[in-house]
Design a protein around this motif. Structure first.
Motif, short mmCIF file in Angstrom:
data_model
loop_
_atom_site.label_atom_id
_atom_site.label_comp_id
_atom_site.label_asym_id
_atom_site.label_seq_id
_atom_site.Cartn_x
_atom_site.Cartn_y
_atom_site.Cartn_z
N SER A 81 0.90 -1.32 -0.15
CA SER A 81 0.06 0.05 0.13
C SER A 81 0.89 1.19 0.07
CB SER A 81 -1.21 0.04 1.27
OG SER A 81 -1.40 1.32 1.27
N SER A 82 0.37 2.43 -0.41
CA SER A 82 1.13 3.56 -0.47
C SER A 82 1.10 4.14 0.78
CB SER A 82 0.42 4.55 -1.58
OG SER A 82 -0.89 4.99 -1.12
N ASP A 83 0.23 3.99 1.77
CA ASP A 83 0.31 4.32 3.03
C ASP A 83 1.59 4.00 3.89
OD1 ASP A 83 -0.32 3.30 6.31
OD2 ASP A 83 -1.33 5.41 5.57
N ASP A 84 2.19 4.92 4.47
CA ASP A 84 3.41 4.66 5.00
C ASP A 84 3.53 3.54 6.16
OD1 ASP A 84 4.36 6.87 3.68
OD2 ASP A 84 5.01 8.11 5.29
#
Length: 316
Positions: free
Chosen positions: A27-30
């Motif tokens: 996912s692009s979420d950190d």
């Protein structure tokens, strides 16, 4: 936190971020990006170099070491401590090179050091062993529990080659995990060891509960293996020392003059930083116990003179 406890904590730092072996969706979420890296890392034999910088106004201890982490989370580490001390009264500087070897198997971590041409040994606190085993676990439930201690993640760089992250670990949740891992260990100790371990744990968890732990982690995107990890232990070390001083001020523990000055130096003037660099294991390059260390004498106080030197540290 006498010097051997500092060394134990930093030795365990070499095992940080070696990960488990489960997979999650990217996912692009950190935070999800961190979880992907942490859970995807294969459990395998790994080697690492670890540098530790421990310094204050009158001293500098640099630990340079090579370590080998086995699949079962046991570890061997060898290297040297470069110790430099400047006497504040004479302004004279003295230095010493201290070879050492650390071996961790099962629930025990033993350190061997060479001083004055003789080898000595002592047991290191067992907390890092339990924590290291949990970090290296392949149990998805344990890995998920560990990840709950991650408070914040900032992705600094993410490309086809590597992912670089700044990670903030929640001190209160780390304290809870430390207590959990420790409770499984102290039941096998004698009363002296149990009291010493309990005192160490009480101060350490109090310290963690008041501060977060900052880490930087780089992972290889092709293999999901760790490439490097740096940890700033300064705030935790200072909080630990101040907690000891607070207990002494309340009359709960007794400190002699040297111990009080030592904890004041740790709590207000010292810094502690570590960096570990990981690479593929070379089975022929495992650190081995120096031949003369096999007959090492037990000496729990081998660093007492260095402790007194640290105690002289004050702001200039």
């Amino acid at each position: 936190m006498k010097l051997k406890k500092i060394l134990a904590a930093c030795a365990a730092g070499g095992i940080l971020f070696t990960g488990g072996n489960a997979l999650v969706n990217a996912s692009s979420d950190d935070l999800i990006a961190f979880k992907e890296a942490y859970l995807s890392a294969p459990v395998d034999n790994r080697m690492f170099n670890e540098n530790i910088d421990f310094f204050g106004p009158t001293f500098h201890g640099e630990v340079i070491s090579d370590g080998f982490i086995f699949r079962d989370a046991s570890m061997r580490m060898s290297g040297r401590i470069n110790w430099e001390y400047t006497n504040p009264n004479t302004n004279q500087t003295a230095d010493e090179i201290i070879p050492f070897y650390i071996e961790q198997t099962n629930d025990e971590m033993t350190m061997y050091v060479q001083r004055n041409n003789r080898w000595y040994k002592f047991m290191l606190p067992s907390v890092p062993v339990g924590l290291a085993n949990a970090i290296k676990s392949t149990d998805i439930n344990i890995l998920t529990q560990n990840m709950n201690a991650v408070k914040d993640v900032e992705i600094l760089r993410d490309n086809d080659e590597e992912r670089v992250m700044n990670i903030t670990l929640d001190g209160k949740k780390l304290a809870e995990l430390m207590h959990q891992y420790n409770d499984n260990k102290i039941s096998n100790m004698n009363s002296y060891e149990m009291n010493a371990q309990k005192g160490f744990m009480d101060h350490l968890t109090d310290a963690l509960a008041t501060t977060d732990l900052k880490c930087a982690w780089t992972v290889d995107k092709q293999t999901w293996q760790s490439k490097s990890a740096t940890v700033d232990f300064t705030n935790v070390m200072r909080a630990y020392a101040k907690d000891v001083l607070n207990d002494a001020a309340k009359g709960e523990i007794t400190l002699n003059s040297d111990d009080r000055k030592f904890y004041e130096s740790l709590g207000y003037f010292a810094e502690l930083h570590t960096k570990a660099t990981y690479y593929k294991a070379n089975e022929d390059a495992k650190p081995t116990m120096p031949s003369n260390a096999a007959n090492a004498l037990t000496n729990e106080n081998i660093f007492n003179d260095l402790v007194k030197e640290v105690a002289t540290s004050t702001k200039k």
